[in-house]
Design an enzyme around this catalytic site. Structure first.
Site, PDB file in Angstrom:
ATOM      1  N   GLU C  82       0.859  -1.232   0.039  1.00 51.33           N
ATOM      2  CA  GLU C  82      -0.108   0.188  -0.226  1.00 51.33           C
ATOM      3  C   GLU C  82       0.721   1.369   0.134  1.00 51.33           C
ATOM      4  OE1 GLU C  82      -4.277  -0.810   2.045  1.00 51.33           O
ATOM      5  OE2 GLU C  82      -2.587  -1.086   3.557  1.00 51.33           O
ATOM      6  N   HIS C 101      -0.342   5.095   8.201  1.00 50.77           N
ATOM      7  CA  HIS C 101      -1.512   4.324   8.131  1.00 50.77           C
ATOM      8  C   HIS C 101      -1.695   3.191   8.754  1.00 50.77           C
ATOM      9  CE1 HIS C 101      -4.527   1.899   5.989  1.00 50.77           C
ATOM     10  NE2 HIS C 101      -3.854   0.923   5.766  1.00 50.77           N
ATOM     11  N   HIS C 103      -4.360   0.260  11.461  1.00 46.40           N
ATOM     12  CA  HIS C 103      -5.823  -0.302  11.762  1.00 46.40           C
ATOM     13  C   HIS C 103      -5.708  -0.687  13.251  1.00 46.40           C
ATOM     14  CE1 HIS C 103      -3.691  -2.587   8.328  1.00 46.40           C
ATOM     15  NE2 HIS C 103      -4.204  -1.742   7.811  1.00 46.40           N
ATOM     16  N   HIS C 171     -11.685  -0.819   6.957  1.00 45.76           N
ATOM     17  CA  HIS C 171     -10.030  -0.966   6.871  1.00 45.76           C
ATOM     18  C   HIS C 171      -9.324  -0.446   7.797  1.00 45.76           C
ATOM     19  CE1 HIS C 171      -6.780  -0.511   3.787  1.00 45.76           C
ATOM     20  NE2 HIS C 171      -6.285  -0.706   4.825  1.00 45.76           N
TER      21      HIS C 171
END
Lengths: 275, 275, 275, 275
Positions: C82, C101, C103, C171
C-alpha cells in the site's frame, strides 16, 4: 507428630502460597482478597496468610487459626480483618476444605448491579447452577461492608448454603472448594464466565447451560488431565515473571542454606521444564 | 535547619517520586498528569516535579514552589503548565497535603459524558459521596482546556469545595488527600470504581452505597493493615518491572558512590522481601 | 552532498525507525500498518521501511521512494503493497511531511460502523474538527480493500483533503503530520479519543469540544514541554522492554564495531536516564 | 524412509510447537485449546501434542495419531479428551491440513449469545463469508459439552461443511486451514474481527463486507509479504518474552549437546534479527 504430618502441613502451606500468587496473577485477586485451606490433619483449624497482598505471600507468612478465626500462636504481624469469612464457612460446611474471598473486576459489575452470574460456557459450570446474592445491609444496616463480626460471617455462610460461591452486594464474592486446586480453577473459570456473560449482553440475553449440562460440565475441572494441565500452565506463567514463592523454611535450617536451596529448586524446576 | 528537617524533606521527596511511579504503573497517570505534596515543614510551599512523565520521575526532578506556583529557585528545566491546580488548592484548602491531577482512561467517559461517578463498592467510598463537575467553558469560554491561569486554578478549587475529588469537563480529574499514601489509594480506588460503574451499566442502573456505608467505608483505606498492604503491593509491582526510582542525592556525595548506594539499597529491599 | 545532509538523512531514518516502534508499542500499529517521512532534503522523495512489522523495523530496513512510490534503488526485499497511500498524499499535500496508515483496534469500530470520530477531550483535538470517511467501494467497487493502485491512492488523498486524518471503510485510518513527532502524538491521541468516545456512549451521547476549544487545544501537542515529555516517555517505555531500534550503519564501518557502538549508545542512554 | 522425510516431519513438528505458542501468546488459546497438522507424508495420520497447555508445548510433546484419533505409539502421557475434533475433520475434509480448536475470549460472547460472526474488516475475510453454528445439545442432549465421541466429532465436521470455521454453542470455535501458517493467521484475524464486531455494536449495526470483497480480501493472508511479515512478528513477540520452543531432539543425540545447540540456535536467531 510424625514426619508425614509435618510433610502434609509443609506441602499444604506451599500449595497455599502458590495458590495465592496464581489467583493474583490470573486477575482474581489484587492488593486485596485472601485464600485459606483447612488444616490437613486438624479439621478444627485453618491456614491463612498474615495481612499481605496475595501476589507477595510466602510460606513463612502463613499462620494457623481456630475456626473462631483466632490465631493459634500470638501473631507478630497484622492480620486480615475479614478472617471470619473463612472460619464461619469452615464451621458451617464440613465438606469445604478451601475458601477464597475476592473482588475480581470481572464479578464486580454483577455485585454492583445485583444481577446473577449464571454458567454460560462449559468451564463456567464449575460454579454450579447459581451463586446466591447476599446483602450485608439487609441484616446489619450500614457498615463499612467488611465482614468482620462472627455474626456477619455466619450470615454470609448461611447465604452460601450448599452452593459453591456467593456474591456480596457492592463488595465481591466468596468461593469454596473441596481442595485448593479445585478452588483455584473454580474461581478463575467463574471470573471468565462473568466476563463472557457481560460482553454477551451486547448481542442478546445469554441463557445458562441446560441443567444436565451444568451437572456434567461442572466436574470437568476435576478431570486429571485438566487439573495437571491448568496447574502447570498457571504455575509456569507465574514462573515466567519470576513470581513463584520461595520454599518454606524448616525451623532450624540457617537462612543462607535455605536461600541456596530455593535457588537450586528453581533451577531444578526450570530444568524439568526443558526436559 | 537541622538534620530532622532535612530528613523530612528527603523522605517527602522520595515518597513523592515513588507515588508518581505507582500511579503511572497502576494506570492512573500516563505521559501526562502530576502529583504534588505540601512541603513537610513549610505549609506555604509545595513539592512537584519538573515537566516529566510520572513513570520516569526521580527525586532530583522534584522542585519547590510557592503557593502562587512560582519555583522557589530559578528552574533549569521546563515546568508543568498546570501548576496552578496545585497551588490554588493548597491555598484554598489548608487541610489538603497532597494533590493529583490526572486523565485516567477509567474516568474519561464520565468527564466526556458529563455524568457523575458515585461510590458503588466499598473501596470506592474513598472518594466520598460525590465528586462535583467543573466546566472551564462556563466561566472562561473557549480555552485549550489547560488550567494555567491563577483565576482558572481558583475556579477549580472553588468547584472542588470540601470534596475529595472534582471532575473536569472533557479533560480529567483532580483528587486531594491528607497525605501522599491516602491520595494514591483514593485515586486508584476511584478509577476502579469508575470502571466498575461503567461496566455495571450494561446490567442495570447501579446505585451508590447507602450514605452511612460511604461514611464508614470511606475510612477503610486509612486502616493500618490496608495502608501497609497496598503500599507494599504497589511498590513490589513496580520493583518487579525495575521501575523503582533511584534514591535522592545529597548535594556533596560523588555520583559514583550514589549509584553504588542505590544498588545496595535495591539489594537490601530485595533481601527484606525474601525475609 | 555534504556531511550535514548525510546527518540529516541518518537522523531522519533513525527517528522513523523509532517512530515505527513507538506506534507499535503504544497500540496504534500491530503486524500491519506503516509510517513514512518525506525526505529531509528532497521533497520529491519519501522514506519508508521494506515490508516488515513496525515493532521490528531497524534503520537498515528503511528505503527511499519517489512520489510515484517506486523504490529509488532496486529493492532486495519485499515492499509494502500500500505504498501509494504515502506517495499520493505527499503529492497532493506539499505541507505534509509524515504519514501513518494503521488499523488500530480503537478506531476499527468507527471504521466498521461508519460513524465519525470527533474530538471529545483536550488532547483528542490534535486530530482537528473532523476526520472524513472514505469508502473504496464507492469508486472502485469490490476490491480486497488494500489501497494499491495510484488511482486508489489519489482518491484517498482527495478524501483526506485539508484534514489531518481520514477513516477508511472497514479498513483503518490514515493520519498525516507536519513532522514525525507531531504525527506520532496525533495518531496516539486520536486512538485514545476513539476509545473514550466509544466508552462514553454507554453514559450518553458525547458531544465534541466547542469549535474554539478544538482550535486552541489542537496545538497542545506542539508545546515544547509536551513534545519533550511524550517522546521521552514513549521511548523509555520501549527501552524498558528492550525495544529500541539499533543505530543505523554507515556503509564502511565493520559490523562488529557497529554492534559495539550500539551497545555503548544503549549504555549512554541508560546513564543519561539515571542522571 | 529417507532423510528428506525425516526433515519434513521434524520441521512440521517444530512449526506446530511454534504455532501452539504463537496462538497462546496472541490470545487465541489459554490453558486449553489445541492445534494439529496433518502428517506431511502420510495423509492418514495427524500430529498433535499430548495434553498440555499450548504456551508450554515442545516438539517432544507432539505425538502421531490415526484419523480415528488413536495414538500410533502407546502414549506415556495423558492425551487431550477432544482429539476426535481433529481426526473427524481430517477424515471429512481431505483439503484440510491443519486444525485449531479454541475458546478465545473474543469469540465467546458470540458462542454464548448464538449470534454469527461475520467479516467486518479486510483481514477478517480470512474466515470466509460465514461460520456455521453447531449446538451439541440438538443432536446429543445434555453432555459436558466436550466433543469426545466419534459421532460427536463427525457431527461437528458435518456442521463445518466446506467452511473455514464453525462456532460451537457455549463452548468455543474450531478453525481449519490449508497449512499451519494460514490457520494461525485465520484464527488470529477471526478473533480480531469478533472483537471489532462486538465493539462496533455500540455505534450501530455492523454489516459484513460485500461478497466480492470477502472473496478478494480472503486471500490477503496468503500474500507472501503478509505471511513473512506476520510470522516474523508473532515469533519475535514470543521470543521477546523468552517463549520460543526448544528445538526437537533427534533420538540419539545426547541431551547436553542438544541444549547447547538450542542455545546456539537462539543466538543465531538473535543475530539474524540484528542484521
Amino acid at each position: 507428630m510424625g514426619g508425614t504430618v509435618l510433610n502434609g502441613i509443609t506441602s499444604a502451606i506451599e500449595e497455599l502460597a502458590l495458590a495465592n500468587r496464581i489467583l493474583a496473577h490470573e486477575g482474581v485477586l489484587d492488593a486485596f482478597g485472601h485464600v485459606s485451606v483447612r488444616h490437613p490433619s486438624n479439621p478444627d483449624r485453618y491456614l491463612l496468610s498474615r495481612s499481605r497482598s496475595p501476589l507477595l505471600i510466602e510460606p513463612d507468612d502463613i499462620l494457623e487459626f481456630t475456626l473462631d478465626s483466632e490465631p493459634v500462636r500470638p501473631p507478630k504481624a497484622l492480620l486480615y480483618a475479614e478472617r471470619v469469612i473463612h472460619g464461619c464457612i469452615y464451621q458451617a460446611r464440613r465438606d469445604v476444605l478451601a475458601v477464597c474471598h475476592h473482588h475480581a473486576p470481572a464479578v464486580m459489575p454483577f455485585c454492583i448491579a445485583g444481577k446473577p452470574i449464571v454458567p454460560v460456557f462449559h468451564l463456567g459450570a464449575a460454579m454450579g447452577e447459581e451463586a446466591p446474592f447476599w446483602d450485608q445491609y439487609d441484616e446489619f444496616g450500614a457498615t463499612n461492608l467488611l465482614v468482620v463480626k462472627p455474626e456477619e460471617g455466619r450470615s454470609l455462610a448461611r447465604a452460601l448454603g450448599r452452593h459453591s460461591a456467593v456474591l456480596m452486594n457492592r463488595h465481591g464474592a466468596t468461593v469454596v472448594g473441596d481442595n485448593v486446586k479445585q478452588l483455584v480453577a473454580r474461581a478463575i473459570f467463574m471470573c471468565q464466565n462473568a466476563d463472557y456473560q457481560l460482553r454477551a449482553l451486547a448481542l442478546g440475553s445469554p441463557q445458562p447451560l441446560h441443567r444436565g449440562e451444568i451437572k456434567m460440565a461442572g466436574t470437568l475441572s476435576a478431570m486429571p488431565n485438566v487439573v495437571t494441565r491448568t496447574w502447570e500452565y498457571w504455575s509456569m506463567r507465574l514462573e515466567a515473571i519470576g513470581g513463584l514463592p520461595p520454599r518454606s523454611m524448616p525451623a532450624k535450617a540457617p537462612r543462607r542454606a535455605m536461600a541456596r536451596s530455593a535457588r537450586a529448586a528453581a533451577r531444578e524446576r526450570r530444568k524439568a521444564r526443558r526436559r
